[in-house]
Write an enzyme that holds these catalytic residues in place. Sequence first.
Site, PDB file in Angstrom:
ATOM      1  N   LYS A   1       0.843  -1.212   0.000  1.00  0.00           N
ATOM      2  CA  LYS A   1       0.000   0.000   0.000  1.00  0.00           C
ATOM      3  C   LYS A   1       0.872   1.255   0.000  1.00  0.00           C
ATOM      4  O   LYS A   1       0.572   2.235  -0.669  1.00  0.00           O
ATOM      5  CB  LYS A   1      -0.943   0.027   1.208  1.00  0.00           C
ATOM      6  CG  LYS A   1      -2.115  -0.927   1.081  1.00  0.00           C
ATOM      7  CD  LYS A   1      -3.113  -0.782   2.199  1.00  0.00           C
ATOM      8  CE  LYS A   1      -2.508  -0.990   3.579  1.00  0.00           C
ATOM      9  NZ  LYS A   1      -1.670  -2.178   3.756  1.00  0.00           N
TER      10      LYS A   1
ATOM     11  N   CYS B   1     -12.785   2.205  16.439  1.00  0.00           N
ATOM     12  CA  CYS B   1     -11.471   1.616  16.187  1.00  0.00           C
ATOM     13  C   CYS B   1     -10.606   1.562  17.442  1.00  0.00           C
ATOM     14  O   CYS B   1     -10.114   0.519  17.824  1.00  0.00           O
ATOM     15  CB  CYS B   1     -10.826   2.468  15.092  1.00  0.00           C
ATOM     16  SG  CYS B   1      -9.172   2.044  14.659  1.00  0.00           S
ATOM     17  N   MET B   2     -10.425   2.710  18.098  1.00  0.00           N
ATOM     18  CA  MET B   2      -9.490   2.779  19.220  1.00  0.00           C
ATOM     19  C   MET B   2     -10.150   3.056  20.565  1.00  0.00           C
ATOM     20  O   MET B   2      -9.474   3.160  21.583  1.00  0.00           O
ATOM     21  CB  MET B   2      -8.442   3.881  18.969  1.00  0.00           C
ATOM     22  CG  MET B   2      -7.528   3.642  17.791  1.00  0.00           C
ATOM     23  SD  MET B   2      -6.849   1.978  17.720  1.00  0.00           S
ATOM     24  CE  MET B   2      -5.991   1.880  19.280  1.00  0.00           C
TER      25      MET B   2
ATOM     26  N   MET C   1      -8.040  -4.826  16.396  1.00  0.00           N
ATOM     27  CA  MET C   1      -9.506  -4.789  16.421  1.00  0.00           C
ATOM     28  C   MET C   1     -10.173  -6.003  17.055  1.00  0.00           C
ATOM     29  O   MET C   1     -11.305  -5.923  17.501  1.00  0.00           O
ATOM     30  CB  MET C   1     -10.065  -4.557  15.016  1.00  0.00           C
ATOM     31  CG  MET C   1      -9.885  -3.138  14.543  1.00  0.00           C
ATOM     32  SD  MET C   1     -10.402  -1.923  15.760  1.00  0.00           S
ATOM     33  CE  MET C   1      -8.826  -1.248  16.225  1.00  0.00           C
TER      34      MET C   1
ATOM     35  N   GLY D   1      -4.801   1.786  14.223  1.00  0.00           N
ATOM     36  CA  GLY D   1      -5.086   1.402  12.845  1.00  0.00           C
ATOM     37  C   GLY D   1      -4.808   2.493  11.836  1.00  0.00           C
ATOM     38  O   GLY D   1      -4.134   2.288  10.834  1.00  0.00           O
ATOM     39  N   GLN D   2      -5.319   3.705  12.104  1.00  0.00           N
ATOM     40  CA  GLN D   2      -5.242   4.773  11.109  1.00  0.00           C
ATOM     41  C   GLN D   2      -3.962   5.599  11.307  1.00  0.00           C
ATOM     42  O   GLN D   2      -3.387   5.611  12.387  1.00  0.00           O
ATOM     43  CB  GLN D   2      -6.480   5.669  11.227  1.00  0.00           C
ATOM     44  CG  GLN D   2      -7.767   4.890  10.999  1.00  0.00           C
ATOM     45  CD  GLN D   2      -8.987   5.759  11.175  1.00  0.00           C
ATOM     46  OE1 GLN D   2      -9.378   6.458  10.261  1.00  0.00           O
ATOM     47  NE2 GLN D   2      -9.611   5.723  12.338  1.00  0.00           N
TER      48      GLN D   2
END
Length: 780
Positions: A89, A178-179, A369, A406-407
């Site tokens: 990616k 998510c977090m 997650m 994650g982000q």
Amino acid sequence: MDNNVSRRRLLKGMAYTSAVAAANAMLPGTAFAQRAELMDQDDQFQWKKTPCRFCGVGCGLLVGISHGKAVAVKGDPASPVNKGLCCVKGYHSVQALYGSDRLKKAMVRKNGKLEEVPIKEALDLVALKMQQTIKQHGKDSVSLYGSGQWTIPDGYVASKFMKAGIGTNNLEANARLCMASAVTGFLTSFGADEPMGCYDDIDHANVFILWGNNMAEMHPILFSRMLDRRLKDPSVKIISMETRTTRTGEAADKQILFLPQADLAIANAIAHELLKEDKVDKSFLDKHVSFKSGKTKIEGHATIGYGLEDGYKFTDEAKPSDLEAYRDFLDDYTPEAVAKYTGVSADDLRYLAHLYGSKKTKVMSLWCMGMNQHTRGTWINNLVYNLHLLTGKISTPGNSPFSLTGQPSACGTVREVGTLTHKLPHGVVMNKQHREHAAKIWGVDPDHIPSKPTYHTVDMFRALDSGDIRFMWIQVTNPMVTMPKLKRYREASQKEGRFIVVSDIYPTPTTDIADVILPSAMWIEREGMYGNSERRTQHFDQLVEPPGEAMSDTLQLMEVARRMGYNNLFPWDDENHIEEIYKEYCLHQAGSKHGMAPYEVLKSQAGAMWPYVNGKSTQWRFNSDYDPACKPGSGFDFYGNKDHKANIWLRPFQPAPEVPDNEYPFWLCTGRVLEHWHSGSMTRRIPTLHKSVPEAYVEMSRDDAKRMNILDGEEVRLVTRRGKMNFKVKIDGRGRPVDGQVFVPFFDENYLINELTLDSYCPISKQPDYKKCSVRIEKI
Ligand SMILES: Nc1nc2c(c(=O)[nH]1)N[C@H]1C(S)=C(S)[C@@H](COP(=O)(O)OP(=O)(O)OC[C@H]3O[C@@H](n4cnc5c(=O)[nH]c(N)nc54)[C@H](O)[C@@H]3O)O[C@H]1N2
Ligand SMILES: Nc1nc2c(c(=O)[nH]1)N[C@H]1C(S)=C(S)[C@@H](COP(=O)(O)OP(=O)(O)OC[C@H]3O[C@@H](n4cnc5c(=O)[nH]c(N)nc54)[C@H](O)[C@@H]3O)O[C@H]1N2
Ligand code: SF4
Ligand SMILES: [Mo]
């Protein structure tokens, strides 16, 4: 042809276009070598540093710029994160700038149809609508829903606009999905939402225990660092606990499969064994740990407190406890008892306890997650910290409970800047001193910042449904793909009297429901910073021009705020506003415990880790050898809590709110694949990535398929209590579920799996559980 259909057709078609075009447009690996010569001849060619646009690992990239275009990518050898490596990616990331249907113009819905307008006009309308809505329905009727993909300045401006400007706490971000459980896990165990370890733990640990996260695909560069560590020292062990076989499990020394939700009991069984075998660090416990209990027994499939009923308020009060009560509590969690309902053998549970407890091991636990998207997400975070606290294996190099983000800026923007309803750039709205601190820097009356949180993400969309919220501005997130139980919230957004503004870079199912679309400048088309999983803040310059009238999210927010009369809050000129915003943000964090790296430092190097004190990044927190905020000589100082101790929590097992039954006999899990980023809006426009995984599917076990007479590639219908959808079956693909479970990735907007998922959430963190609900499979 409506936008929707033409977009889908475009995305479908792209899967079959040649990957050669992609290879020419950018230069990973071998293609890069072939083109190196050309670059030598290009006197305009320059390598510029930036953190990667995609995941929370936060790799440092060098982007090749030529004639105003980003044309090449390589890993930055100067980055301590990835040391010159990069995943698929990252290598293809710059192509996300150049999809043929980039949004270049603002659009406004007129008589039901979206029409292009000059961006200034669209911004005027957004400001007017916000003002009118506030006038008619009050401050808490307008909301802003942002993202862990917001840059730090975006988040800071968003917070100042909503909390200091309008005076509402209606600010949330997708990191709630998510977090949030990681945050409440930190808060309840350590009194502060502040990760303690860093990536260098990987170089020191000799045991890695993964609690249901697929690092090979989701944190690939950290995964490579872990494999590299094992190559250098073959005695290193990687244990992958997981609910389905993934590439991570395949590469591990040992895979331990467990049933969904069983992690709570597994962690307690390990603690039980550590105490029984006397493998705990007594002196650490005496000096540095307090025991706490909340609810310790929960019978059956209680739905109360899961947030299944709107407006339910949950409290989970802490009572003091002690080691003896903890021992008694753990009586229910003998390996034999726990083996019966977790799918993990008593021997494996003892083996895990041996790994955590052995004097010879340095243990790094990693999760993402599987543990956070959990109706007891806060609890399972607490329970894994318990294991590190029992053994004293914490906050030293290689002994590290590590919550992966994650982000790219989930930590930097959402948690540190605090773009959540209850947060401030430093502290929480409920705390008077914190409000005063923020108000002073913002130059507003402290009473202007409301002291009560309003809506967490799921509630915010429910409020849109009920009409308590009338206006929502959505930036850098695609909720009409990624919200759970999607149908309810899409319908909410379409109700009479709702106004939706969406800032994005491409048309998506979320722009489909918008009244106004604002085209955004993406990543290196503007200046910004992200903060990664190890508290590293990384800066990037604007390297190329945004297309058309696209404008950064920071500027969009400021433009609207100024139109609403908050000019004094946003005094910066457009030229160097990012620097000014960052400098003001740093005032909130300044001090001996916090401190962010100065702007100039970030400009000059591949990031710095906070707390940045006396010109130095802090690698390990709560350890007086490394952390300047600890009392000198204290050894460990968990200063987030008033007693300077960390908490061991007595937390029971509780079943998932929806479990398979006769009508819906399978577990449905959802998640990701290596090549795609979330809703796929960016990666599906990158031909190489799109081609490698062109379409969503359902993974099934070979035995289940055989039993049901289903062939690989055949279409089946998945049915849950919330919806149904057809998918092609994949058997023995990259991920392999165990019998009785299926898995669907959520990157494909043509197969909105979130129409089927459940919106139950952890009552403490309010984070929904996308990892489990029950589903029926029908042959068609
Ligand atoms: N390629 C790629 N990388 C990404 C992303 C992406 O979209 N694409 N997104 C980024 C983001 S924002 C995130 S949040 C991360 C997500 O990273 P991960 O959490 O690693 O990935 P997911 O696919 O969401 O989760 C899948 C895992 O959940 C586990 N699981 C299922 N049920 C349970 C359970 O009951 N308990 C436990 N403990 N585990 C369970 C399964 O074992 C499975 O391996 O990835 C980041 N990296
Ligand atoms: N079923 C299921 N659903 C899930 C999850 C799951 O595991 N299963 N995971 C949840 C988790 S952990 C997460 S983090 C969320 C992620 O959910 P989202 O944030 O909704 O998903 P993204 O695809 O990352 O959306 C980002 C959007 O921002 C746009 N964009 C890119 N750059 C810019 C920019 O600079 N400015 C603006 N304005 N827009 C930009 C992209 O085109 C895209 O539409 O999904 C959640 N939903
Ligand atoms: S591991 Fe994450 S940050 Fe690193 S290159 Fe890949 S997507 Fe980008
Ligand atoms: Mo996420």
